[in-house]
Design an enzyme around this catalytic site. Structure first.
Site, mmCIF file in Angstrom:
data_model
loop_
_atom_site.group_PDB
_atom_site.id
_atom_site.type_symbol
_atom_site.label_atom_id
_atom_site.label_comp_id
_atom_site.label_asym_id
_atom_site.label_seq_id
_atom_site.Cartn_x
_atom_site.Cartn_y
_atom_site.Cartn_z
ATOM 1 N N ASP A 28 0.843 -1.205 0.000
ATOM 2 C CA ASP A 28 0.000 0.000 0.000
ATOM 3 C C ASP A 28 0.873 1.247 0.000
ATOM 4 O O ASP A 28 0.524 2.273 -0.607
ATOM 5 C CB ASP A 28 -0.920 -0.014 1.234
ATOM 6 C CG ASP A 28 -2.235 0.712 0.995
ATOM 7 O OD1 ASP A 28 -2.369 1.376 -0.048
ATOM 8 O OD2 ASP A 28 -3.122 0.621 1.857
ATOM 9 N N CYS A 253 -3.717 5.316 -2.024
ATOM 10 C CA CYS A 253 -4.238 4.475 -3.092
ATOM 11 C C CYS A 253 -4.287 5.326 -4.346
ATOM 12 O O CYS A 253 -4.905 6.393 -4.351
ATOM 13 C CB CYS A 253 -5.631 3.954 -2.752
ATOM 14 S SG CYS A 253 -6.336 3.007 -4.113
#
Ligand code: HMG
Ligand code: MG
Length: 311
Positions: A28, A253
């Site tokens: 991530d 993201c």
């Protein structure tokens, strides 16, 4: 140079003695860096995270390399990884093509990633929510047939930048669908970091009422509004024992506006140490790792604990 120091231990009621941290920095974190981090640096990062005591490290994604070029070296990373005994290294897989690639590379644990909202399903997966479930079904079945654990992420559980407030029942329904597919664990994503502790408690209560076992639920907070640590404490008090965090607070993201870094693992470790909650992760070694990674990325770590101890 890392200054010595840990908080005094003063326990609170209704908290677990030990929790599992899922370290998501290599996935991530790095997926959202504008720079492509060299393979050798990623390998050293993974090594150092294991050295610090992490036992669950999400290492990369087998997604379309055009969508996430930062993780296009997934095959090389898995083949060159210095795999430590006792450490689990899950990877993200969106579809059958991703599963084939991941299995060929030799991974032994995967995560699929669904959305609680239509808009994000479209933006992140190029699918409606229903089409995304169809895409995931053979992935989960294929992985489970081979004995792999399958985490099911659910994004936008507490708010969506395009749709605004996300009704809790919509999240509960989407979570139930992932369990019905055969996911062995759920991770509840606050992708844009807008949740507050009461919301976390309310969603967890509804999930339990719907029959979901909190032993199979992780929380995944981004820290956009500075709420990640408070939300984590609310989740732990409600019975959650798996927390996602990212070394140095790397992350975000690429397909969600205003998604900044994940909860920094060091900030989490400081709080857990003060509450007497075991994790097996060494704060000093992790701070050194994040300070090193910040040097590689050419900017300071956003983690408050890394800033306090390393600079
Ligand atoms: P698509 O364009 O709809 O793909 O993308 P497609 O199925 O139409 O296939 C098109 C072409 O891509 C085909 O090639 C496929 O073979 C190829 P062609 O026949 O044209 O030559 N292809 C692939 N190649 C390599 N690996 C693959 C793959 N799949 C198809 N796996 C797709 C659909 C799902 C692939 C795309 O949307 C995608 O890769 N999305 C990934 C987005 C992403 O990684 N987002 C970040 C992770 S989620 C997140 O960060 C949130 C989380 O942290 C939790 C939270 O914070 O909430 C988990
Ligand atoms: Mg995330």
């Amino acid at each position: 140079m890392v200054a010595a120091g840990l908080p005094d231990v003063v326990e609170l009621d209704a908290l677990p003695a030990r929790i599992t941290i899922c370290e998501v920095g290599p996935r991530d974190g790095l997926q959202n860096e504008s720079a492509i981090v060299p393979l050798e640096v990623k390998l050293e990062f993974l090594d150092r995270l294991a050295d610090a005591g992490h036992q669950l490290i999400e290492m990369t994604s087998f997604v379309h390399p055009k969508w996430v070029p930062q993780l296009a070296d997934a095959e090389q990373l898995v083949s060159r990884l210095n795999r430590r005994p006792g450490v689990r290294y899950p990877v993200l897989v969106p579809n059958a093509r991703g599963l084939d690639r991941a299995l060929d590379a030799g991974v032994d644990e995967i995560a699929i990633f669904a959305s609680a909202t239509e808009t994000f399903a479209q933006r992140n997966l190029n699918r409606t929510m229903a089409e995304a479930l169809e895409m995931f079904a053979p992935v989960v079945a294929g992985a489970r047939e081979r004995g792999l654990r399958v985490r099911g992420y659910l994004s936008m559980c507490f708010g969506d930048p395009w749709e605004g407030r996300v009704p809790l029942q919509q999240v509960v329904r989407a979570a139930g669908e992932l369990v019905a597919l055969g996911c062995t664990e759920l991770s509840l994503g606050d992708t844009i970091g807008v949740a507050t502790p009461g919301q976390v408690r309310a969603l967890l209560r509804l999930l339990v009422e719907s029959g979901i076992d909190l032993n199979t639920v992780a929380v995944h907070f981004h820290d956009t509004y500075g709420q990640a640590l408070a939300n984590t404490l609310a989740a732990l008090q409600a019975g959650v024992t798996i927390v996602d965090a990212s070394a140095g607070g790397l992350g975000g993201c690429p397909y969600a506006e205003s998604a900044t870094g994940n909860l920094a693992t060091e900030d989490l470790l400081w709080q857990l140490a003060g509450l007497g909650i075991e994790t097996g992760v060494d704060l000093t070694k992790l701070v050194e790792t994040s300070a090193w990674m910040a040097g590689q990325l050419g900017r300071p770590s956003p983690s408050r604990v890394v800033q306090a101890l390393a600079y």
